[in-house]
Scaffold this motif. Sequence first.
Motif, PDB file in Angstrom:
ATOM      1  N   TYR A  63       0.832  -1.203   0.000  1.00 19.08           N
ATOM      2  CA  TYR A  63       0.000   0.000   0.000  1.00 19.08           C
ATOM      3  C   TYR A  63       0.869   1.256   0.000  1.00 19.08           C
ATOM      4  O   TYR A  63       0.622   2.194  -0.777  1.00 19.08           O
ATOM      5  CB  TYR A  63      -0.929  -0.030   1.220  1.00 19.08           C
ATOM      6  N   SER A  81     -10.434   3.629  -1.473  1.00 20.02           N
ATOM      7  CA  SER A  81     -10.612   2.187  -1.631  1.00 20.02           C
ATOM      8  C   SER A  81     -10.164   1.449  -0.379  1.00 20.02           C
ATOM      9  O   SER A  81     -10.833   0.523   0.093  1.00 20.02           O
ATOM     10  CB  SER A  81      -9.820   1.697  -2.849  1.00 20.02           C
ATOM     11  N   GLN A  82      -9.033   1.869   0.176  1.00 17.63           N
ATOM     12  CA  GLN A  82      -8.523   1.212   1.375  1.00 17.63           C
ATOM     13  C   GLN A  82      -9.449   1.435   2.569  1.00 17.63           C
ATOM     14  O   GLN A  82      -9.693   0.519   3.350  1.00 17.63           O
ATOM     15  CB  GLN A  82      -7.104   1.689   1.692  1.00 17.63           C
ATOM     16  N   TRP A  85     -12.311  -0.826   2.087  1.00 18.99           N
ATOM     17  CA  TRP A  85     -11.904  -2.202   2.336  1.00 18.99           C
ATOM     18  C   TRP A  85     -11.787  -2.474   3.833  1.00 18.99           C
ATOM     19  O   TRP A  85     -12.176  -3.549   4.303  1.00 18.99           O
ATOM     20  CB  TRP A  85     -10.569  -2.529   1.641  1.00 18.99           C
ATOM     21  N   PHE A  88     -15.117  -3.169   5.053  1.00 20.47           N
ATOM     22  CA  PHE A  88     -15.469  -4.507   4.575  1.00 20.47           C
ATOM     23  C   PHE A  88     -14.812  -5.579   5.445  1.00 20.47           C
ATOM     24  O   PHE A  88     -15.461  -6.518   5.892  1.00 20.47           O
ATOM     25  CB  PHE A  88     -15.043  -4.657   3.110  1.00 20.47           C
ATOM     26  N   ARG A  89     -13.518  -5.435   5.678  1.00 18.80           N
ATOM     27  CA  ARG A  89     -12.779  -6.405   6.492  1.00 18.80           C
ATOM     28  C   ARG A  89     -13.381  -6.530   7.883  1.00 18.80           C
ATOM     29  O   ARG A  89     -13.630  -7.638   8.373  1.00 18.80           O
ATOM     30  CB  ARG A  89     -11.314  -5.989   6.605  1.00 18.80           C
ATOM     31  N   ARG A 123      -6.607  -9.054  -0.215  1.00 16.32           N
ATOM     32  CA  ARG A 123      -6.367  -7.622  -0.438  1.00 16.32           C
ATOM     33  C   ARG A 123      -4.898  -7.364  -0.744  1.00 16.32           C
ATOM     34  O   ARG A 123      -4.562  -6.602  -1.649  1.00 16.32           O
ATOM     35  CB  ARG A 123      -6.814  -6.802   0.784  1.00 16.32           C
ATOM     36  N   ASN A 126      -4.236  -8.398  -4.234  1.00 18.88           N
ATOM     37  CA  ASN A 126      -4.811  -7.434  -5.183  1.00 18.88           C
ATOM     38  C   ASN A 126      -3.918  -6.199  -5.305  1.00 18.88           C
ATOM     39  O   ASN A 126      -3.637  -5.737  -6.417  1.00 18.88           O
ATOM     40  CB  ASN A 126      -6.218  -7.018  -4.761  1.00 18.88           C
TER      41      ASN A 126
END
Length: 142
Positions: A63, A81-82, A85, A88-89, A123, A126
């Motif tokens: 990152y 985005s992070q 995420w 989400f995590r 992640r 990705n």
Amino acid sequence: MTITYFAVSGVTLVSADPDTRPTPDPVEIKVDELREKAKSTGEMVQAEARGIELWDAELNRVYRLLQTKLPEPDRKKLINSQRAWLTFRDTNSELIRSVYERAEGTMYRPIAVNAELQIVKERAENLRSYLATIEEAWPDTR
């Protein structure tokens, strides 16, 4: 003859050379070593938890590199985005814990932690893929 398939950025490459295998991932090698040493359920849980830490460190390393490679407008997209995420995590980790903590049998404890590990690992992979694309395919970074 062995046929080897490689999935790279959504593209599958085929090789007929049996010696052309993907290089084992150094983080995954460490995690596998921890798993192999684990004998009890508690040790298995600890191995998976340590795997999360290792993959998280890799995610953060990549990152930070991505931030240095992206122009400002894209850097903001990466940051957004992070942040998404991370939400989400966290919400998925809550769900994973809810599902597996009610399951009968101690085997579900390491399975639950592994499910959380997979989210972080995916992640990290990705972000690695994005970084590789920038380094290999962007004309102004070669």
